[in-house]
Every structure is written in C-alpha cells, then in structure tokens.
Motif scaffolding. Sequence first.
Motif, PDB file in Angstrom:
ATOM      1  N   ALA A 112      -9.438   5.664  -5.626  1.00 28.82           N
ATOM      2  CA  ALA A 112      -9.974   5.374  -6.954  1.00 28.82           C
ATOM      3  C   ALA A 112     -10.158   3.873  -7.159  1.00 28.82           C
ATOM      4  O   ALA A 112     -11.102   3.442  -7.834  1.00 28.82           O
ATOM      5  N   TYR A 113      -9.272   3.076  -6.578  1.00 32.04           N
ATOM      6  CA  TYR A 113      -9.377   1.624  -6.712  1.00 32.04           C
ATOM      7  C   TYR A 113     -10.675   1.090  -6.112  1.00 32.04           C
ATOM      8  O   TYR A 113     -11.145   0.011  -6.490  1.00 32.04           O
TER       9      TYR A 113
ATOM     10  N   LEU B 290     -12.287  -4.742  -1.103  1.00 31.10           N
ATOM     11  CA  LEU B 290     -12.830  -5.479   0.031  1.00 31.10           C
ATOM     12  C   LEU B 290     -13.144  -4.524   1.183  1.00 31.10           C
ATOM     13  O   LEU B 290     -14.186  -4.653   1.851  1.00 31.10           O
ATOM     14  N   ALA B 291     -12.258  -3.562   1.429  1.00 32.52           N
ATOM     15  CA  ALA B 291     -12.511  -2.579   2.483  1.00 32.52           C
ATOM     16  C   ALA B 291     -13.802  -1.824   2.228  1.00 32.52           C
ATOM     17  O   ALA B 291     -14.599  -1.593   3.150  1.00 32.52           O
ATOM     18  N   ARG B 292     -14.024  -1.439   0.989  1.00 30.50           N
ATOM     19  CA  ARG B 292     -15.264  -0.731   0.656  1.00 30.50           C
ATOM     20  C   ARG B 292     -16.480  -1.598   0.940  1.00 30.50           C
ATOM     21  O   ARG B 292     -17.475  -1.146   1.530  1.00 30.50           O
ATOM     22  N   LEU B 293     -16.423  -2.855   0.517  1.00 27.10           N
ATOM     23  CA  LEU B 293     -17.553  -3.753   0.725  1.00 27.10           C
ATOM     24  C   LEU B 293     -17.810  -3.993   2.211  1.00 27.10           C
ATOM     25  O   LEU B 293     -18.966  -4.053   2.656  1.00 27.10           O
ATOM     26  N   LEU B 294     -16.747  -4.111   2.986  1.00 25.83           N
ATOM     27  CA  LEU B 294     -16.895  -4.325   4.431  1.00 25.83           C
ATOM     28  C   LEU B 294     -17.462  -3.087   5.116  1.00 25.83           C
ATOM     29  O   LEU B 294     -18.325  -3.188   5.994  1.00 25.83           O
ATOM     30  N   ASP B 295     -16.972  -1.914   4.734  1.00 24.48           N
ATOM     31  CA  ASP B 295     -17.525  -0.678   5.299  1.00 24.48           C
ATOM     32  C   ASP B 295     -19.003  -0.543   4.953  1.00 24.48           C
ATOM     33  O   ASP B 295     -19.828  -0.190   5.805  1.00 24.48           O
ATOM     34  N   ASP B 296     -19.342  -0.811   3.696  1.00 22.98           N
ATOM     35  CA  ASP B 296     -20.740  -0.701   3.279  1.00 22.98           C
ATOM     36  C   ASP B 296     -21.622  -1.659   4.074  1.00 22.98           C
ATOM     37  O   ASP B 296     -22.696  -1.281   4.558  1.00 22.98           O
TER      38      ASP B 296
ATOM     39  N   VAL C 161       0.828  -1.210   0.000  1.00 21.93           N
ATOM     40  CA  VAL C 161       0.000   0.000   0.000  1.00 21.93           C
ATOM     41  C   VAL C 161       0.857   1.253   0.000  1.00 21.93           C
ATOM     42  O   VAL C 161       0.485   2.278  -0.594  1.00 21.93           O
ATOM     43  N   SER C 162       2.027   1.189   0.614  1.00 22.69           N
ATOM     44  CA  SER C 162       2.881   2.371   0.738  1.00 22.69           C
ATOM     45  C   SER C 162       3.364   2.908  -0.601  1.00 22.69           C
ATOM     46  O   SER C 162       3.819   4.054  -0.680  1.00 22.69           O
ATOM     47  N   THR C 163       3.266   2.125  -1.646  1.00 23.96           N
ATOM     48  CA  THR C 163       3.756   2.555  -2.954  1.00 23.96           C
ATOM     49  C   THR C 163       2.696   3.319  -3.752  1.00 23.96           C
ATOM     50  O   THR C 163       2.945   3.704  -4.896  1.00 23.96           O
ATOM     51  N   TYR C 164       1.511   3.530  -3.146  1.00 22.83           N
ATOM     52  CA  TYR C 164       0.419   4.227  -3.830  1.00 22.83           C
ATOM     53  C   TYR C 164       0.013   5.467  -3.047  1.00 22.83           C
ATOM     54  O   TYR C 164       0.026   5.465  -1.815  1.00 22.83           O
ATOM     55  N   ASP C 165      -0.384   6.517  -3.763  1.00 17.95           N
ATOM     56  CA  ASP C 165      -0.890   7.701  -3.074  1.00 17.95           C
ATOM     57  C   ASP C 165      -2.359   7.495  -2.727  1.00 17.95           C
ATOM     58  O   ASP C 165      -3.039   6.617  -3.259  1.00 17.95           O
ATOM     59  N   ARG C 166      -2.849   8.336  -1.819  1.00 20.46           N
ATOM     60  CA  ARG C 166      -4.207   8.169  -1.313  1.00 20.46           C
ATOM     61  C   ARG C 166      -5.252   8.306  -2.419  1.00 20.46           C
ATOM     62  O   ARG C 166      -6.256   7.572  -2.435  1.00 20.46           O
TER      63      ARG C 166
END
Length: 295
Positions: A213-214, A276-282, A203-208
């Motif tokens: 967007a992903y 997956l994080a989005r689906l779990l939050d939803d 994750v550290s290799t990507y900006d927020r």
Amino acid sequence: MIRWLAALAVALTTLIASPASAYWEYGHGVVARIAYEEVRPETRAKIDALMARYDAVDTPTCPFDTIEDVAYWADCVKPLGDRYAPAFPWHYQNVNICETFSLSEPCANGNCVAAQIERHARLLADIDLPMHERIEALAFLTHFVGDLHQPMHAGDMADRGGNDVPANYGLLKGRRLNLHAIFDGYLAERAFTTSPGGARGLVSTYDRATLEAYKGGDVVQWSREMWIVSKDYAYPLLLDTIPCDTEVTRKTLTEEDVQVLIPIMREAAVKGGMRLARLLDDALSEGKAPRFRRL
C-alpha cells in the motif's frame, strides 16, 4: 557538511544519541537499502550494471561501491563546485506549514525535490540517453526520494527547513544546533538504529499488504504526507505550538518528544524505500516514465 561529534552521556530521563553520520548518509542509506532489497531481481541486476559503470560519471571521489554510496552521491558531489551547483535547490521544497499545502510556488521551474523525483525517474527510464546521464539519474532519484521522506525537507515555517530554528536535543546544546540538524542527525540515527534497526529491521515490523500500500500514490501525495508530519509533529513537539506570527526562541526536544518521533521517522523511511522500489521497477524493468499529476 556537518560531521557530528561524539554525543554526551545519558543523563536523567533524557537519552542522547551519538550519530556517526547524519540523515544524508545513514538515513539515505536505509531508504536505498530497503528499495534495493525490495525491487525485482531484474531491476536489481540493472542497478548493479549501472553502478559498475560509475566511472562514466567521472566523480572519482564519490564512488558507487554499494547502494548506500549511490544514495549519498548527490550530497558527496556538492563540494565539486559549479558542476553540480544547479542541483542544490533540488533537495527540498519546504512548503510553509502556516499556509495551505501547495507545490505550485515551491516547485516553480521544477526547482524542488518532488519535481526532480519525477524528472530523474523519466531520465532513468530512457534507454536512449548516454550512460553517464542514466547513472546520474539513478543516483539523484535514489537520493531525492530519501530527501522527500525527511520531514524537514518537505515542510517548514519559512525558516530554511528548520535551519533557522535554534533547538536543543535533550541535554545537548550548541550554537549551531537547530531543528533541521536534529532531524538530519541525532534523531535520524536514533530512529533507524532503534531495535529492530537497519533496513531489514524496519521493514520486518510491517506486513506485506501495508508495504504494498505504501507504494501507491504519487509524488504530490507523498509530499503532502511529509508536510503533515512537519506540521503536526516536528514543530509542535519542539515548540508546544506553531508560532507562525512570532519569533521562535530556543526550545528543547525532550526524550518524550523523541519517543513520539521515532516510529514516525521509521515509517517515513519505510515508505520512502517502498516508493523508491516502485519507481526503480517502473523505470528499469518496465521502461515506464512516471507521469504524475501537475505539481
């Protein structure tokens, strides 16, 4: 379930990895850990509460001590026989890369990974369901998002997700080695341990902005993305072309090929974790049941 032996030593320009476990353990764990650290605090607390009640599922040989255990559970229960046998086709969809992309046939009757991601997200969001059903939904959802982001679960050439494509991994040769096994095992661990490795390293290799967007899109779009990876990279790099009308002979995935695939595999895992994080939050914080477009 394939358990990898120790790898061969480095030789010439071809470097061989020595995975302690395959994608279904290591890769799934990375996707799940990314999601677990990405979700809202209230979502994480609800995940922890469900994990603490894993006894309700009554699969004592497959405990939930960590989120990585949750991610692996759907594979862990496969030896339990008839109880989970109907779930076997839910782990993949293998849309033929020699044809136009469509989920209609592979997802007939909901027997594909994309449809089951939708289904288990809805089950997880339903607070009126019995506890054991929601715990299973958490485990299946976590696993299936990982499955979808392993390209050999998303696109093939009518060869059982590359299981029928004999292949060598550099100098490593063996009767049972095939394209699917390479992606599940040696290539997966190589990609996820290449520095910076692990969930935080990836994750550290990507900006927020990129990470956010992903999270966009739906399960059909995600399926098509991974199908394209299979179509444009997995098969062409191994075979030099896509021999849709000819028999595939044993080829070798070279070190040069592996270097091309490592960033692609890493990006796929990060996408899987964010989605997956989005689906779990939803499901857990919003109580939202996903309603994606028809498969």
